[in-house]
Design a protein around this motif. Sequence first.
Motif, PDB file in Angstrom:
ATOM      1  N   ARG A 246      14.390  52.610 -48.467  1.00 26.03           N
ATOM      2  CA  ARG A 246      14.107  53.795 -47.639  1.00 26.03           C
ATOM      3  C   ARG A 246      14.810  53.690 -46.284  1.00 26.03           C
ATOM      4  NH1 ARG A 246       9.102  52.807 -50.058  1.00 26.03           N
ATOM      5  NH2 ARG A 246       8.365  51.639 -48.239  1.00 26.03           N
ATOM      6  N   SER A 247      14.780  52.508 -45.683  1.00 24.80           N
ATOM      7  CA  SER A 247      15.391  52.327 -44.371  1.00 24.80           C
ATOM      8  C   SER A 247      16.892  52.575 -44.412  1.00 24.80           C
ATOM      9  CB  SER A 247      15.102  50.917 -43.850  1.00 24.80           C
ATOM     10  OG  SER A 247      15.745  50.686 -42.617  1.00 24.80           O
ATOM     11  N   LEU A 248      17.559  52.134 -45.483  1.00 19.78           N
ATOM     12  CA  LEU A 248      19.007  52.307 -45.621  1.00 19.78           C
ATOM     13  C   LEU A 248      19.376  53.678 -46.188  1.00 19.78           C
ATOM     14  CD1 LEU A 248      19.994  48.780 -47.010  1.00 19.78           C
ATOM     15  CD2 LEU A 248      20.308  49.636 -44.687  1.00 19.78           C
ATOM     16  N   LYS A 249      18.364  54.470 -46.546  1.00 21.46           N
ATOM     17  CA  LYS A 249      18.577  55.820 -47.086  1.00 21.46           C
ATOM     18  C   LYS A 249      19.530  55.798 -48.279  1.00 21.46           C
ATOM     19  CE  LYS A 249      17.671  58.025 -42.623  1.00 21.46           C
ATOM     20  NZ  LYS A 249      18.176  58.914 -41.557  1.00 21.46           N
ATOM     21  N   VAL A 250      19.197  54.931 -49.249  1.00 22.55           N
ATOM     22  CA  VAL A 250      20.050  54.740 -50.420  1.00 22.55           C
ATOM     23  C   VAL A 250      20.272  56.056 -51.157  1.00 22.55           C
ATOM     24  CG1 VAL A 250      20.160  53.621 -52.683  1.00 22.55           C
ATOM     25  CG2 VAL A 250      19.467  52.301 -50.672  1.00 22.55           C
ATOM     26  N   GLU A 251      19.245  56.906 -51.215  1.00 17.41           N
ATOM     27  CA  GLU A 251      19.355  58.158 -51.973  1.00 17.41           C
ATOM     28  C   GLU A 251      20.446  59.078 -51.442  1.00 17.41           C
ATOM     29  OE1 GLU A 251      17.207  59.537 -54.615  1.00 17.41           O
ATOM     30  OE2 GLU A 251      16.912  57.399 -54.918  1.00 17.41           O
ATOM     31  N   GLU A 252      20.705  59.037 -50.135  1.00 17.82           N
ATOM     32  CA  GLU A 252      21.607  60.023 -49.535  1.00 17.82           C
ATOM     33  C   GLU A 252      22.866  59.444 -48.934  1.00 17.82           C
ATOM     34  OE1 GLU A 252      19.818  61.075 -45.278  1.00 17.82           O
ATOM     35  OE2 GLU A 252      18.266  61.084 -46.828  1.00 17.82           O
ATOM     36  N   ARG A 253      23.024  58.137 -48.936  1.00 18.83           N
ATOM     37  CA  ARG A 253      24.183  57.567 -48.253  1.00 18.83           C
ATOM     38  C   ARG A 253      25.463  57.815 -49.039  1.00 18.83           C
ATOM     39  NH1 ARG A 253      22.535  51.241 -49.057  1.00 18.83           N
ATOM     40  NH2 ARG A 253      23.175  51.027 -51.231  1.00 18.83           N
ATOM     41  N   ILE A 254      26.556  57.887 -48.324  1.00 20.80           N
ATOM     42  CA  ILE A 254      27.872  58.068 -48.932  1.00 20.80           C
ATOM     43  C   ILE A 254      28.461  56.728 -49.322  1.00 20.80           C
ATOM     44  CG2 ILE A 254      30.226  58.886 -48.505  1.00 20.80           C
ATOM     45  CD1 ILE A 254      29.011  60.987 -46.633  1.00 20.80           C
ATOM     46  N   LYS A 255      28.423  55.803 -48.403  1.00 22.93           N
ATOM     47  CA  LYS A 255      28.837  54.436 -48.707  1.00 22.93           C
ATOM     48  C   LYS A 255      27.957  53.497 -47.895  1.00 22.93           C
ATOM     49  CE  LYS A 255      33.161  54.837 -47.322  1.00 22.93           C
ATOM     50  NZ  LYS A 255      34.545  54.454 -46.930  1.00 22.93           N
ATOM     51  N   VAL A 256      27.881  52.273 -48.361  1.00 24.28           N
ATOM     52  CA  VAL A 256      26.949  51.321 -47.772  1.00 24.28           C
ATOM     53  C   VAL A 256      27.494  50.765 -46.462  1.00 24.28           C
ATOM     54  CG1 VAL A 256      27.898  49.320 -48.970  1.00 24.28           C
ATOM     55  CG2 VAL A 256      25.488  49.342 -48.338  1.00 24.28           C
ATOM     56  N   LYS A 257      26.591  50.517 -45.523  1.00 23.33           N
ATOM     57  CA  LYS A 257      26.938  49.833 -44.285  1.00 23.33           C
ATOM     58  C   LYS A 257      25.927  48.716 -44.087  1.00 23.33           C
ATOM     59  CE  LYS A 257      28.391  50.579 -39.526  1.00 23.33           C
ATOM     60  NZ  LYS A 257      28.582  51.546 -38.438  1.00 23.33           N
ATOM     61  N   ARG A 258      26.414  47.479 -44.119  1.00 27.23           N
ATOM     62  CA  ARG A 258      25.527  46.325 -44.200  1.00 27.23           C
ATOM     63  C   ARG A 258      25.281  45.634 -42.867  1.00 27.23           C
ATOM     64  NH1 ARG A 258      23.050  46.894 -49.041  1.00 27.23           N
ATOM     65  NH2 ARG A 258      24.488  46.880 -50.800  1.00 27.23           N
ATOM     66  N   ILE A 259      26.043  45.934 -41.840  1.00 23.65           N
ATOM     67  CA  ILE A 259      25.981  45.145 -40.607  1.00 23.65           C
ATOM     68  C   ILE A 259      25.348  45.951 -39.484  1.00 23.65           C
ATOM     69  CG2 ILE A 259      27.323  43.815 -38.932  1.00 23.65           C
ATOM     70  CD1 ILE A 259      29.612  43.837 -41.035  1.00 23.65           C
ATOM     71  N   TRP A 260      24.432  45.316 -38.786  1.00 26.97           N
ATOM     72  CA  TRP A 260      23.886  45.868 -37.541  1.00 26.97           C
ATOM     73  C   TRP A 260      24.073  44.791 -36.478  1.00 26.97           C
ATOM     74  CZ3 TRP A 260      18.104  47.651 -36.678  1.00 26.97           C
ATOM     75  CH2 TRP A 260      18.003  48.251 -35.417  1.00 26.97           C
ATOM     76  N   ASP A 261      25.176  44.899 -35.768  1.00 29.26           N
ATOM     77  CA  ASP A 261      25.502  43.891 -34.729  1.00 29.26           C
ATOM     78  C   ASP A 261      24.928  44.378 -33.419  1.00 29.26           C
ATOM     79  OD1 ASP A 261      26.555  42.001 -33.033  1.00 29.26           O
ATOM     80  OD2 ASP A 261      28.548  42.019 -33.949  1.00 29.26           O
ATOM     81  N   ARG A 262      23.841  43.720 -32.973  1.00 27.60           N
ATOM     82  CA  ARG A 262      23.140  44.156 -31.767  1.00 27.60           C
ATOM     83  C   ARG A 262      23.471  43.290 -30.554  1.00 27.60           C
ATOM     84  NH1 ARG A 262      17.025  45.021 -34.075  1.00 27.60           N
ATOM     85  NH2 ARG A 262      17.061  42.727 -33.961  1.00 27.60           N
ATOM     86  N   ARG A 263      24.540  42.498 -30.664  1.00 24.61           N
ATOM     87  CA  ARG A 263      24.828  41.575 -29.555  1.00 24.61           C
ATOM     88  C   ARG A 263      25.232  42.292 -28.282  1.00 24.61           C
ATOM     89  NH1 ARG A 263      28.577  37.382 -32.869  1.00 24.61           N
ATOM     90  NH2 ARG A 263      29.204  39.393 -33.809  1.00 24.61           N
ATOM     91  N   GLY A 264      25.716  43.518 -28.400  1.00 21.60           N
ATOM     92  CA  GLY A 264      26.088  44.267 -27.208  1.00 21.60           C
ATOM     93  C   GLY A 264      24.983  45.131 -26.658  1.00 21.60           C
ATOM     94  N   GLU A 265      23.830  45.138 -27.342  1.00 17.02           N
ATOM     95  CA  GLU A 265      22.725  45.981 -26.910  1.00 17.02           C
ATOM     96  C   GLU A 265      21.827  45.242 -25.936  1.00 17.02           C
ATOM     97  OE1 GLU A 265      20.608  47.541 -30.239  1.00 17.02           O
ATOM     98  OE2 GLU A 265      22.435  48.033 -31.348  1.00 17.02           O
ATOM     99  N   LYS A 266      21.177  45.974 -25.070  1.00 19.00           N
ATOM    100  CA  LYS A 266      20.279  45.368 -24.087  1.00 19.00           C
ATOM    101  C   LYS A 266      18.884  45.191 -24.696  1.00 19.00           C
ATOM    102  CE  LYS A 266      22.654  47.391 -20.101  1.00 19.00           C
ATOM    103  NZ  LYS A 266      22.517  48.258 -18.914  1.00 19.00           N
TER     104      LYS A 266
END
Length: 452
Positions: free
Chosen positions: A430-450
């Motif tokens: 559900r979190s990755l929205k598998v039902e509606e996604r066009i292509k998969v995106k596996r990385i969430w790089d949060r190193r630049g986030e505060k």
Amino acid sequence: MEMKQIQTLYPGAPASAAAERASRRQLRQWQEQRLRSLYQRTWEHNAFYRNRWLEHGLRADDVRSLDDISKLPVVSKRDFESDLAAHPPFGTYQGDFSAIRVQASSGSSGNPKPFFQTRNDWNTITNLWSRRFYAQGVRAGDVFQVVFTYSLFIAGFTGTEGAMKLGALVIPAGSGAVTPSERQVRLLSDWGATVIAGTPSYVLHLADVAEGMGMELKEDFKLRIGIHTAEPMTEAARRSIESRWGIKAYDNFGSVETGAPTFECPEQNGYHINEDAYIFEVLDRDTMMPVPPGNDGVVVVTTLFKEAAPVVRYNLEDISSIVDDPCPCGRTLRRLMKIKGRASEMLKVRGVPFYPTAVEGVLETFPELTREYRLIVDRVGQQDRVTVQLERRSDIDEINPLRERLERAFKVATGLAMNAELLSPGELTRSLKVEERIKVKRIWDRRGEKNV
């Protein structure tokens, strides 16, 4: 070009057999002639490229042979993005040919980028899709269910027309956002689909859904072929698709910008390049100079047939190699080897480089888990931390032993210490929205986030 000319220059299957088995001398001759035509056509009709070539000291008649391609500057995605920003909404790289439709990149790394198609472009691309399918066993009479999304993304539309050109009966189901996965499964079974075309991750998701509905994958379906593109298909994912569905799963490499440049043959040992329609180069990512056959570098593509929005020495940023070895299938077309990753997606964590697809080989050995995962990279103090979010197939009483086994396996596979976060059944889907996604995106790089 008239339709008859397209069928002659860039034939679809099965008429393409002669082009797929042409001599290397004939293929080079075609490429040379078509590169000259592309250069002249683009110079006259496309200000984006003409201005870039003028800046590099080129003239209208400077490309006379195949070797002259090295004179042309390599183009990047950022060049297109800059052109779009300077000349909204479509940029100047489309040229001034009369276009009949626009498709766009999915925006997996940045905003979607539009690419125009003329009628000739579209007919050629769908011919090339028919080559893919024919090489992979699709024939007239096959029932062909398309589970790619029908949107600005190109694969659903061109795949549909490529299958129709072979005489297959197409079921245009689209993604789970249009046709819910449970209904997709019913269509596959009730309408007797023999071919399924979709992203590998969604086809694996449909296997989970079918089993959740109490169906037997090898008994309740007539599928024999799976055709995949739009996201990397690791060998682990291929084995999972083939063993679970009991089919032969084929991978194909391409993009919205390029059309249908490659296909796997039954040998499943690299992607044959449609060299009558494309020039593929593999260049050193730092020097942008050619690397020897078999050596890795970034993949750079030129579309020889395109009128609107051609790509001329376009850096796809994918890492691979090209081999010249003969293929047992008899085709003389060179092969692009399996994509190892995208240069922009290579993660460097605590000084160790790795590609996210390394995780998939680990998941293959854990039947307790689905094939969905997400990598989250945080900076904690002065150190990088990697968490792999994973999804359990069912509720498990003892999670800690499974987590410990996973973390040991990730360490062996990648050389990195990673934390495994085990989510409940369906939570990551559900979190990755598998039902509606066009292509998969596996990385969430949060190193630049505060505040991480």
